[in-house]
Design an enzyme around this catalytic site. Structure first.
Site, short mmCIF file in Angstrom:
data_model
loop_
_atom_site.label_atom_id
_atom_site.label_comp_id
_atom_site.label_asym_id
_atom_site.label_seq_id
_atom_site.Cartn_x
_atom_site.Cartn_y
_atom_site.Cartn_z
N ILE A 68 11.53 -19.33 18.74
CA ILE A 68 12.06 -20.01 17.53
C ILE A 68 13.24 -20.87 18.04
CG2 ILE A 68 13.02 -17.85 16.69
CD1 ILE A 68 12.88 -19.01 13.75
N ALA A 69 13.79 -21.96 17.71
CA ALA A 69 14.97 -22.90 17.83
C ALA A 69 15.00 -23.94 16.73
CB ALA A 69 14.86 -23.40 19.39
N ASN A 113 22.70 -12.27 21.54
CA ASN A 113 22.39 -13.31 20.42
C ASN A 113 22.53 -12.51 18.81
OD1 ASN A 113 21.59 -15.15 18.67
ND2 ASN A 113 20.01 -15.79 19.83
N TYR A 170 17.50 -11.86 11.80
CA TYR A 170 16.27 -11.51 11.57
C TYR A 170 16.40 -9.77 11.02
CZ TYR A 170 15.36 -14.33 15.71
OH TYR A 170 15.13 -15.56 16.56
N GLU A 180 11.29 -10.60 20.32
CA GLU A 180 12.11 -10.29 21.08
C GLU A 180 13.29 -11.25 21.12
OE1 GLU A 180 8.29 -9.10 22.82
OE2 GLU A 180 9.16 -10.95 22.42
#
Length: 164
Positions: A89-90, A128, A135, A123
């Site tokens: 995801i970005a 980060n 999350y 993961e």
């Protein structure tokens, strides 16, 4: 802190024509490399793939996509039934903190439930903290540390899970 909703953007299914932009953002974000062929194979040949992009609605926006999420629903080796694995995801830096990552994740979790997943996992790099906070705000909890999970640069990964 909750990100503001930005109505200039929307979540859509990933298309094959999005793949060059997805691969470019993958490179820019330093994600685990799937590459063009990896995304294409998943997109075209896995009926349980969860492949999403962020698009802009304004004619003044300059990118074809502003973010993406790649995942799949698969049989679980750890739990009964199916699980959603969010692999990548970005979101581009200039549109971060606008709720786009959250919207991608929520749509992926919804799709995962539709595909029969009862859990979701991902993961994340140990360093980060921003992603970990996002999350956790959606209910993910850290369940394990994966030593040297990332290679470029080397770093431990945290396994985070959510019951759907």
């Amino acid at each position: 802190m909750k990100e503001p909703l930005d109505a200039r953007f929307y979540i859509a299914p990933m298309l094959e024509s999005d793949l060059p932009a997805v691969v470019e953002l993958e490179r820019l974000a330093g994600l685990s490399r799937w590459g063009y062929d990896g995304y294409r194979t998943e997109l075209l040949h896995n009926p349980l793939a969860v492949m999403l992009v962020v698009r802009g609605q304004s004619p003044f926006l300059r990118r074809s996509i502003y973010g993406f999420l790649a995942g799949r629903v698969q049989l679980s080796a750890r739990h009964d039934g199916r699980e959603l694995h969010i692999a990548n995801i970005a979101v581009y830096p200039e549109v971060q903190r606008r709720g786009l990552g959250r919207r991608l994740l929520k749509e992926a979790l919804y799709t995962g439930r539709l595909y029969g997943a009862t859990t979701a996992f991902l993961e994340v790099r140990q360093s980060n903290h921003g992603a970990q906070a996002l999350y956790a705000s959606l209910g993910f909890v850290t369940t394990a540390r994966k030593r040297n999970f990332y290679t470029d640069p080397p770093e431990d990964g945290l396994l985070m899970e959510l019951t759907l």
